[in-house]
Design a protein around this motif. Sequence first.
Motif, PDB file in Angstrom:
ATOM      1  N   VAL A 114      50.169  19.340 -11.768  1.00 58.48           N
ATOM      2  CA  VAL A 114      50.804  18.112 -11.312  1.00 58.48           C
ATOM      3  C   VAL A 114      50.218  16.961 -12.104  1.00 58.48           C
ATOM      4  CG1 VAL A 114      51.179  16.547  -9.366  1.00 58.48           C
ATOM      5  CG2 VAL A 114      51.156  19.011  -8.983  1.00 58.48           C
ATOM      6  N   ASN A 115      51.061  16.224 -12.761  1.00 53.78           N
ATOM      7  CA  ASN A 115      50.614  15.072 -13.552  1.00 53.78           C
ATOM      8  C   ASN A 115      49.450  15.415 -14.472  1.00 53.78           C
ATOM      9  OD1 ASN A 115      52.577  13.517 -12.328  1.00 53.78           O
ATOM     10  ND2 ASN A 115      51.199  12.791 -10.718  1.00 53.78           N
ATOM     11  N   GLY A 116      49.535  16.530 -15.127  1.00 51.92           N
ATOM     12  CA  GLY A 116      48.530  16.894 -16.127  1.00 51.92           C
ATOM     13  C   GLY A 116      47.257  17.491 -15.578  1.00 51.92           C
ATOM     14  N   LYS A 117      47.190  17.707 -14.256  1.00 51.50           N
ATOM     15  CA  LYS A 117      46.003  18.343 -13.673  1.00 51.50           C
ATOM     16  C   LYS A 117      46.427  19.582 -12.903  1.00 51.50           C
ATOM     17  CE  LYS A 117      42.891  15.303 -14.936  1.00 51.50           C
ATOM     18  NZ  LYS A 117      41.823  15.673 -15.894  1.00 51.50           N
ATOM     19  N   THR A 185      55.770  10.692  -4.237  1.00 52.89           N
ATOM     20  CA  THR A 185      55.108  10.474  -5.520  1.00 52.89           C
ATOM     21  C   THR A 185      55.947  11.007  -6.677  1.00 52.89           C
ATOM     22  OG1 THR A 185      53.935  12.534  -5.254  1.00 52.89           O
ATOM     23  CG2 THR A 185      52.809  10.534  -4.554  1.00 52.89           C
ATOM     24  N   PRO A 187      55.797  13.688  -8.438  1.00 52.56           N
ATOM     25  CA  PRO A 187      55.127  14.207  -9.630  1.00 52.56           C
ATOM     26  C   PRO A 187      55.927  15.367 -10.206  1.00 52.56           C
ATOM     27  CG  PRO A 187      54.070  15.106  -7.716  1.00 52.56           C
ATOM     28  CD  PRO A 187      55.141  14.163  -7.215  1.00 52.56           C
TER      29      PRO A 187
END
Length: 229
Positions: A114-117, A185, A187
């Motif tokens: 999610v969002n690069g993590k 959000t 994401p």
Amino acid sequence: MICLFISAGIQGVYALEDTDYPVLVSMPWDHSPVTVYIDEVNVPEHYSPTYSEQVKLAMEYWENGGNGHLGYDPEFKLVDTESEADIYLMWVENLEKNTGAGNGVAGFTRPYEVNGKYVRVDIVLEVGDYQGYAWRQYGDANMREVAKHELGHALGLGHSTDRRDIMYPTYDQKDNVNPILVEKTRPFIYFAVIACLFIISFSGINWLRYRGKRRSLENKLFGDKNGRS
Ligand SMILES: [Zn+2]
């Protein structure tokens, strides 16, 4: 909706220069320690109680520097329940039989990003494989190497082109990439399945046979573009 997506992984990864170690996500976890739940409750018939110890040794391997290609120092913590876990690790009897994975696939890692993590990573390992007509259970050393390899993915590493590296051999299969827009959000949730043919080179099968297996799997997934029979 499922978007089936097969990456240009093989060419893409090999095209990197030797100095560029293939990384999926450079800092995949936004917290430390990374919690790990080893499922020793739902285990297949040929599970060995010694396997969980191999996973712990594989965790220590990465905590002690691993293959030297992580740009950070990971720390793991074992937890007692799946709900507390960042990484959920389980075994199945045989991946081909239990999940429909390609022949020769010994393990896979599924990061949810999610969002690069990473928010969660599932690791599935098989406890043995058919070699010819005979079932063969994996030994502890084999299991330890596969666990190191899959944990390497869970820490953000891709497949190495260096045969001596724990993240080799490369077989980068991404499927079921399923973008879901979440309310609020919104994401971008993404997961890739990284299937690993890793074990073959460690289990006494000669390289040619391994290569043959891999080629047939590649052909199945990518089509036999060379018209090879
Ligand atoms: Zn792999």
